[in-house]
Design an enzyme around this catalytic site. Structure first.
Site, PDB file in Angstrom:
ATOM      1  N   PHE A   1      -1.316  -4.769  15.098  1.00 32.85           N
ATOM      2  CA  PHE A   1      -2.443  -3.895  14.771  1.00 32.85           C
ATOM      3  C   PHE A   1      -2.896  -4.203  13.353  1.00 32.85           C
ATOM      4  O   PHE A   1      -2.090  -4.613  12.520  1.00 32.85           O
ATOM      5  CB  PHE A   1      -2.030  -2.417  14.865  1.00 32.85           C
ATOM      6  CG  PHE A   1      -2.368  -1.804  16.191  1.00 32.85           C
ATOM      7  CD1 PHE A   1      -1.639  -2.128  17.320  1.00 32.85           C
ATOM      8  CD2 PHE A   1      -3.420  -0.904  16.318  1.00 32.85           C
ATOM      9  CE1 PHE A   1      -1.948  -1.581  18.560  1.00 32.85           C
ATOM     10  CE2 PHE A   1      -3.745  -0.346  17.539  1.00 32.85           C
ATOM     11  CZ  PHE A   1      -3.011  -0.688  18.668  1.00 32.85           C
TER      12      PHE A   1
ATOM     13  N   LYS B   1      17.444  13.162  -8.317  1.00 37.27           N
ATOM     14  CA  LYS B   1      16.034  13.422  -8.555  1.00 37.27           C
ATOM     15  C   LYS B   1      15.647  13.013  -9.987  1.00 37.27           C
ATOM     16  O   LYS B   1      16.355  13.365 -10.946  1.00 37.27           O
ATOM     17  CB  LYS B   1      15.761  14.916  -8.351  1.00 37.27           C
ATOM     18  CG  LYS B   1      14.301  15.274  -8.486  1.00 37.27           C
ATOM     19  CD  LYS B   1      14.071  16.754  -8.298  1.00 37.27           C
ATOM     20  CE  LYS B   1      12.631  17.089  -8.623  1.00 37.27           C
ATOM     21  NZ  LYS B   1      12.372  18.520  -8.693  1.00 37.27           N
TER      22      LYS B   1
ATOM     23  N   ASP C   1       3.991  -1.676   2.681  1.00 37.38           N
ATOM     24  CA  ASP C   1       4.120  -3.070   2.266  1.00 37.38           C
ATOM     25  C   ASP C   1       5.212  -3.245   1.213  1.00 37.38           C
ATOM     26  O   ASP C   1       5.888  -4.258   1.166  1.00 37.38           O
ATOM     27  CB  ASP C   1       2.783  -3.567   1.705  1.00 37.38           C
ATOM     28  CG  ASP C   1       1.754  -3.727   2.804  1.00 37.38           C
ATOM     29  OD1 ASP C   1       2.147  -4.174   3.900  1.00 37.38           O
ATOM     30  OD2 ASP C   1       0.572  -3.378   2.593  1.00 37.38           O
TER      31      ASP C   1
ATOM     32  N   ASP D   1       8.336  -8.051   6.858  1.00 34.20           N
ATOM     33  CA  ASP D   1       7.222  -7.922   7.811  1.00 34.20           C
ATOM     34  C   ASP D   1       7.831  -7.947   9.221  1.00 34.20           C
ATOM     35  O   ASP D   1       8.248  -9.002   9.714  1.00 34.20           O
ATOM     36  CB  ASP D   1       6.215  -9.058   7.617  1.00 34.20           C
ATOM     37  CG  ASP D   1       4.941  -8.797   8.400  1.00 34.20           C
ATOM     38  OD1 ASP D   1       5.046  -8.392   9.586  1.00 34.20           O
ATOM     39  OD2 ASP D   1       3.849  -8.973   7.841  1.00 34.20           O
ATOM     40  N   ILE D   2       7.891  -6.777   9.818  1.00 33.96           N
ATOM     41  CA  ILE D   2       8.586  -6.638  11.105  1.00 33.96           C
ATOM     42  C   ILE D   2       7.901  -7.474  12.182  1.00 33.96           C
ATOM     43  O   ILE D   2       8.536  -8.257  12.895  1.00 33.96           O
ATOM     44  CB  ILE D   2       8.619  -5.146  11.530  1.00 33.96           C
ATOM     45  CG1 ILE D   2       9.303  -4.324  10.438  1.00 33.96           C
ATOM     46  CG2 ILE D   2       9.326  -4.979  12.871  1.00 33.96           C
ATOM     47  CD1 ILE D   2       9.104  -2.825  10.569  1.00 33.96           C
TER      48      ILE D   2
ATOM     49  N   LYS E   1       0.067 -13.480  11.268  1.00 33.53           N
ATOM     50  CA  LYS E   1       1.252 -12.873  11.897  1.00 33.53           C
ATOM     51  C   LYS E   1       1.809 -13.743  13.018  1.00 33.53           C
ATOM     52  O   LYS E   1       2.926 -13.537  13.469  1.00 33.53           O
ATOM     53  CB  LYS E   1       0.902 -11.498  12.478  1.00 33.53           C
ATOM     54  CG  LYS E   1       0.341 -10.513  11.471  1.00 33.53           C
ATOM     55  CD  LYS E   1       1.435  -9.786  10.710  1.00 33.53           C
ATOM     56  CE  LYS E   1       0.818  -8.830   9.701  1.00 33.53           C
ATOM     57  NZ  LYS E   1       1.824  -8.095   8.945  1.00 33.53           N
TER      58      LYS E   1
ATOM     59  N   LYS F   1      -5.566 -11.919  10.206  1.00 32.02           N
ATOM     60  CA  LYS F   1      -4.235 -11.322  10.350  1.00 32.02           C
ATOM     61  C   LYS F   1      -3.540 -11.828  11.606  1.00 32.02           C
ATOM     62  O   LYS F   1      -2.340 -12.065  11.618  1.00 32.02           O
ATOM     63  CB  LYS F   1      -4.363  -9.789  10.390  1.00 32.02           C
ATOM     64  CG  LYS F   1      -3.054  -9.092  10.145  1.00 32.02           C
ATOM     65  CD  LYS F   1      -3.233  -7.657   9.730  1.00 32.02           C
ATOM     66  CE  LYS F   1      -3.745  -7.556   8.301  1.00 32.02           C
ATOM     67  NZ  LYS F   1      -3.875  -6.178   7.853  1.00 32.02           N
TER      68      LYS F   1
ATOM     69  N   ASN G   1       2.283   6.868   4.007  1.00 33.33           N
ATOM     70  CA  ASN G   1       0.835   6.707   4.170  1.00 33.33           C
ATOM     71  C   ASN G   1       0.313   7.691   5.203  1.00 33.33           C
ATOM     72  O   ASN G   1       1.074   8.490   5.746  1.00 33.33           O
ATOM     73  CB  ASN G   1       0.492   5.256   4.528  1.00 33.33           C
ATOM     74  CG  ASN G   1       1.156   4.837   5.821  1.00 33.33           C
ATOM     75  OD1 ASN G   1       0.896   5.395   6.878  1.00 33.33           O
ATOM     76  ND2 ASN G   1       2.057   3.861   5.730  1.00 33.33           N
TER      77      ASN G   1
END
Ligand code: C5P
Length: 432
Positions: free
Chosen positions: A340, A300, A290, A319-320, A358, A354, A221
């Site tokens: 964050f 390849k 995600d 999800d760390i 979390k 969130k 990302n």
């Protein structure tokens, strides 16, 4: 950002080949908003001229304790009293040995001896810190006499800046090179930051993750890692011991920060798990993917010319943050967790939701498209009591404010109270 705006330095040069780097340091200090008065020993003048240093600092250089320019003929008192710090760069082995013994037979050593120390300042007077950047051959550096002298100088209240390692002017390779001007600048800036996280261990994730599709492709990302790296720098400046778990980014590691490079979300989780047992604060700033391809191809994936496109199955990544926030240390308040949220809309609502999902006491929201890759950002701090805005500013400035905010929370919230907050958060999560 002018991190040294309004600060005044005495920059002392002693005899060493690294004196040429002091020219650049002088420029760098001025670029950050400082004013610089250069003082040189006789030895320093063998390596670089006062003319160069005068031109760069915009002030005539002092080289002698007998300089008659000062009306009271006391340059060692006048120049040091004006300064916010005396920086000796380069500091030769000989000069440090001299300081150690309190000798004062030239202007610079005289000035160092006469500087107001933390344990000696009177009334409204201010301390004038002494920062020392050693520079010498590796044998001279490792000599027990030099090491002994430096330990004693630190014990006497000097702030010892480190040295670099590598190829030396003498042709040998090892420790003892003077730090580069940019490194010295970072350390000098750090010196002036409030030490609100002194003694704390802070674990930070930053950057994107990369999830392999095959050996040459992957999913990632647009996170640049700049915010997380700025937080790592700010936490280190605040006195913390910092471990930065970084996804694939090309950013330079902030000074004094231990960096662990990882690629995938699973690597990042493993790296975090290896450090959560000893951390006091966990700040999850990384933009973790995600999902990852269910199975990365070993070779390849090739086009076969038929126009057929590959289909890809995905699997959810761990999800760390949520998993660290569930650990016993986090639940008991020994590990303060900060998340964050990078959103593209409805920041307040998403950030609030969130935080509960979390299970963390503090969640920092920002708008992803407006911050990814930028040098500035705007933050929204969401906790159990409400929402607080941090206006758009350079990321380092926001990172410093965030670190101070976290430090205040740690002080105001001893472990048991944090545990209660976490328990309340968990209960609220169960209800949503
Ligand atoms: O769920 P979302 O990705 O929006 O949550 C963002 C927060 O959770 C960030 O603090 C991010 O570092 C963390 N996170 C994580 N592991 C994931 C996903 C997000 O630690 N797999």
């Amino acid at each position: 950002m002018n991190d040294l705006q309004g600060k005044h330095f005495v920059l002392g040069l002693t005899g060493g080949i690294a004196a040429y780097k002091a020219a650049e340091l002088c420029r760098a200090l001025i670029k950050e908003g400082a004013t610089v008065q250069v003082v040189m020993t006789e030895g320093a003048e063998q390596f670089i001229t006062p003319v160069t240093m005068q031109a760069l600092s915009g002030r005539s250089v002092y080289t002698s304790q007998w300089d008659a320019r000062e009306p009271n003929n006391m340059p060692h008192i006048n120049l040091s009293r004006e300064a916010d710090a005396i920086v000796i760069a380069p500091a030769s082995a000989d000069f440090m040995a001299k300081l150690l013994h309190g000798r004062a037979d030239d202007l610079l050593s005289l000035m160092c001896l006469a500087r107001p120390r933390a344990d000696s300042v009177q009334g409204g007077a201010k301390e004038v810190p002494l920062l020392i950047a050693p520079a010498m051959n590796r044998e001279m550096w490792s000599h027990p006499a030099t090491q002994r002298n430096m330990a004693q100088l630190a014990a006497d209240g000097a702030h010892m800046l480190g040295v670099g390692s590598g190829f030396q002017a003498c042709g040998e390779t090892g420790d003892g090179r003077m730090l580069e001007p940019a490194q010295l600048l970072e350390d000098i800036i750090a010196f002036f930051q409030p030490k609100a996280l002194s003694g704390q261990r802070v674990l930070i994730t930053a950057g994107p993750t990369f999830e392999a599709i095959d050996p040459v492709r992957g999913i990632t990302n647009l996170s640049s890692g700049k915010m997380g790296f700025a937080i790592a720098r700010a936490a280190h400046e605040a006195g913390a011991q910092v471990t930065l778990v970084a996804g694939p980014v090309g950013l330079a590691t902030p000074r004094g920060v231990t960096r662990v490079d990882v690629r995938s979300a699973r690597d990042m989780l493993a790296a975090c798990e290896a450090h959560t047992a000893t951390a006091d604060v966990f700040i999850a700033c990384a933009a973790v993917a995600d999902w990852r391809p269910a199975a990365a191809a070993e070779q390849k994936i090739k086009k076969d010319g038929s126009g057929a496109t590959p289909t890809m199955a995905f699997i959810e990544n761990p999800d760390i943050l949520a998993s660290v926030a569930k650990t016993e240390r986090a639940r008991s308040g020994q590990l303060f967790c900060v998340g964050f949220a990078a959103e593209s809309e409805n920041l307040v609502e998403h950030a609030k939701a969130k935080r509960l999902r979390k299970g963390v006491p503090l969640l920092v929201g920002n708008l992803g498209p407006a911050t990814f890759g930028q040098d500035d950002n705007a933050l929204l701090l969401v906790d159990a009591h409400g929402v607080q805005q941090m206006e758009r500013a350079p990321k380092l400035q926001l990172a410093r404010a965030l670190v101070q905010d976290i430090a205040r929370r740690l002080q105001a919230t001893p472990a048991t109270a944090t545990a209660a907050t976490t328990a309340a958060t968990t209960a609220a999560t169960a209800r949503t």
